[in-house]
Design an enzyme around this catalytic site. Structure first.
Site, PDB file in Angstrom:
ATOM      1  N   TYR A  19      27.206  40.432  43.629  1.00 35.56           N
ATOM      2  CA  TYR A  19      28.326  39.944  42.835  1.00 35.56           C
ATOM      3  C   TYR A  19      28.282  38.449  42.527  1.00 35.56           C
ATOM      4  CZ  TYR A  19      30.224  44.525  44.090  1.00 35.56           C
ATOM      5  OH  TYR A  19      30.406  45.877  44.248  1.00 35.56           O
TER       6      TYR A  19
ATOM      7  N   ARG B 279      23.296  51.422  40.330  1.00 34.73           N
ATOM      8  CA  ARG B 279      23.717  51.506  41.731  1.00 34.73           C
ATOM      9  C   ARG B 279      23.944  52.969  42.144  1.00 34.73           C
ATOM     10  NH1 ARG B 279      28.325  47.340  42.742  1.00 34.73           N
ATOM     11  NH2 ARG B 279      27.794  47.962  44.870  1.00 34.73           N
TER      12      ARG B 279
ATOM     13  N   HIS C 119      36.187  54.266  39.803  1.00 37.01           N
ATOM     14  CA  HIS C 119      35.471  55.526  40.034  1.00 37.01           C
ATOM     15  C   HIS C 119      36.358  56.616  40.622  1.00 37.01           C
ATOM     16  CE1 HIS C 119      32.368  52.548  39.555  1.00 37.01           C
ATOM     17  NE2 HIS C 119      32.677  51.975  40.695  1.00 37.01           N
TER      18      HIS C 119
ATOM     19  N   ARG D 123      31.617  38.126  49.358  1.00 33.67           N
ATOM     20  CA  ARG D 123      31.367  39.563  49.299  1.00 33.67           C
ATOM     21  C   ARG D 123      30.018  39.854  48.643  1.00 33.67           C
ATOM     22  NH1 ARG D 123      34.261  43.918  45.285  1.00 33.67           N
ATOM     23  NH2 ARG D 123      33.244  45.746  46.183  1.00 33.67           N
TER      24      ARG D 123
ATOM     25  N   ASN E 176      38.715  44.799  35.401  1.00 31.20           N
ATOM     26  CA  ASN E 176      37.714  45.149  36.396  1.00 31.20           C
ATOM     27  C   ASN E 176      38.479  45.840  37.522  1.00 31.20           C
ATOM     28  OD1 ASN E 176      35.790  45.465  38.334  1.00 31.20           O
ATOM     29  ND2 ASN E 176      35.046  43.348  38.286  1.00 31.20           N
TER      30      ASN E 176
ATOM     31  N   GLU F  97      36.608  47.152  29.590  1.00 33.76           N
ATOM     32  CA  GLU F  97      36.235  47.343  30.998  1.00 33.76           C
ATOM     33  C   GLU F  97      35.104  46.372  31.351  1.00 33.76           C
ATOM     34  OE1 GLU F  97      35.006  51.369  31.706  1.00 33.76           O
ATOM     35  OE2 GLU F  97      34.354  50.949  33.768  1.00 33.76           O
TER      36      GLU F  97
ATOM     37  N   ALA G 276      36.616  49.436  42.826  1.00 35.46           N
ATOM     38  CA  ALA G 276      36.301  50.826  43.209  1.00 35.46           C
ATOM     39  C   ALA G 276      37.273  51.840  42.600  1.00 35.46           C
ATOM     40  CB  ALA G 276      36.284  50.951  44.726  1.00 35.46           C
TER      41      ALA G 276
ATOM     42  N   PRO H 255      40.665  45.981  43.714  1.00 33.54           N
ATOM     43  CA  PRO H 255      40.455  45.754  45.144  1.00 33.54           C
ATOM     44  C   PRO H 255      39.147  45.057  45.480  1.00 33.54           C
ATOM     45  CG  PRO H 255      40.251  48.081  44.608  1.00 33.54           C
ATOM     46  CD  PRO H 255      40.809  47.406  43.393  1.00 33.54           C
ATOM     47  N   ASN H 256      39.252  44.191  46.465  1.00 27.91           N
ATOM     48  CA  ASN H 256      38.118  43.457  47.060  1.00 27.91           C
ATOM     49  C   ASN H 256      37.549  42.346  46.175  1.00 27.91           C
ATOM     50  OD1 ASN H 256      38.028  44.967  49.554  1.00 27.91           O
ATOM     51  ND2 ASN H 256      37.326  46.693  48.318  1.00 27.91           N
TER      52      ASN H 256
ATOM     53  N   SER I 115      28.548  43.767  38.397  1.00 28.61           N
ATOM     54  CA  SER I 115      27.241  44.388  38.636  1.00 28.61           C
ATOM     55  C   SER I 115      26.978  45.465  37.590  1.00 28.61           C
ATOM     56  CB  SER I 115      27.214  44.999  40.041  1.00 28.61           C
ATOM     57  OG  SER I 115      28.177  46.040  40.149  1.00 28.61           O
TER      58      SER I 115
ATOM     59  N   ASP J  50      45.621  57.211  33.457  1.00 31.50           N
ATOM     60  CA  ASP J  50      46.848  57.668  32.781  1.00 31.50           C
ATOM     61  C   ASP J  50      47.690  56.474  32.317  1.00 31.50           C
ATOM     62  OD1 ASP J  50      46.124  60.291  33.162  1.00 31.50           O
ATOM     63  OD2 ASP J  50      47.494  60.660  34.824  1.00 31.50           O
TER      64      ASP J  50
ATOM     65  N   HIS K 266      32.522  44.924  34.639  1.00 34.99           N
ATOM     66  CA  HIS K 266      32.005  44.939  36.016  1.00 34.99           C
ATOM     67  C   HIS K 266      30.990  43.824  36.139  1.00 34.99           C
ATOM     68  CE1 HIS K 266      33.944  48.732  36.739  1.00 34.99           C
ATOM     69  NE2 HIS K 266      33.494  49.127  35.563  1.00 34.99           N
TER      70      HIS K 266
HETATM   71  C1  DQA Z   1      32.612  46.332  40.531  1.00 33.96           C
HETATM   72  C2  DQA Z   1      31.748  47.577  40.742  1.00 33.96           C
HETATM   73  C3  DQA Z   1      32.471  48.607  41.576  1.00 33.96           C
HETATM   74  O1  DQA Z   1      31.657  49.751  41.779  1.00 33.96           O
HETATM   75  C4  DQA Z   1      32.845  48.030  42.929  1.00 33.96           C
HETATM   76  O2  DQA Z   1      33.573  48.976  43.675  1.00 33.96           O
HETATM   77  C5  DQA Z   1      33.576  46.751  42.803  1.00 33.96           C
HETATM   78  C6  DQA Z   1      33.088  45.756  41.853  1.00 33.96           C
HETATM   79  C7  DQA Z   1      31.841  45.213  39.801  1.00 33.96           C
HETATM   80  O3  DQA Z   1      32.490  44.301  39.310  1.00 33.96           O
HETATM   81  O4  DQA Z   1      30.607  45.243  39.733  1.00 33.96           O
HETATM   82  O5  DQA Z   1      34.513  46.471  43.538  1.00 33.96           O
HETATM   83  O6  DQA Z   1      33.726  46.682  39.734  1.00 33.96           O
END
Ligand code: DQA
Length: 145
Positions: free
Chosen positions: A24, A108, A81, A19, A75, A99, A78, A11-12, A103, A88, A101
């Protein structure tokens, strides 16, 4: 046969570019997709690059992944977390999971220090911006060779 890697974005991440660029970066998800295609072709790999804001869609793609993919780079945004459902699904795949990310989640808020994805991941790359996706592809190429 050329191996395919599924690169999933949660998401996002479709909002990258506008953003929180201080966190980012200024690249869009399309920019990152192109970087991944270039890197993958240098490594002799194929990629399937996707994004969804919906947890159920991400889970569906993860469940289907082993049919056509040798590994998953994820990635989860959110959902990293919060989502035991994604954890699962990842545990069922039987393929390596990396995995990513953009950031450094450990620098953070405390709620970002917990990752359910990590419990199923071979390794984690965070804090390198879009370069993290290239690093993940390099690591994946070695893992599956
Ligand atoms: C993220 C870090 C996450 O905490 C955040 O919710 C994101 C982006 C990152 O790529 O740094 O959406 O996954």
């Amino acid at each position: 046969m050329v191996k395919c890697i599924l690169i999933l974005n949660g998401p996002n991440l479709n909002m990258l570019g506008t953003r929180e660029p201080e966190l980012y970066g200024e690249q869009t998800l399309d920019d990152i997709k192109n970087i991944c295609y270039d890197r993958a072709s240098k490594l002799g790999l194929k990629i399937d690059f996707r994004q969804s804001n919906a947890e159920s869609e991400l889970i569906h793609w993860i469940q289907e992944a082993p049919k056509n993919n040798a590994a998953i780079i994820l990635n989860a945004g959110a959902y990293t977390h919060t989502s035991i459902a994604i954890l699962d699904a990842l545990r069922l795949t039987g393929v390596p999971i990396i995995e990513v990310h953009l950031s450094n989640i450990f620098q953070r808020e405390e709620y970002r220090h917990v990752s359910f994805v990590s419990k199923a991941a071979h390794g984690v790359i965070c804090g390198f911006g879009s370069n993290g996706y290239e690093l993940a592809l390099d690591a994946t190429a070695k893992l599956i060779s």
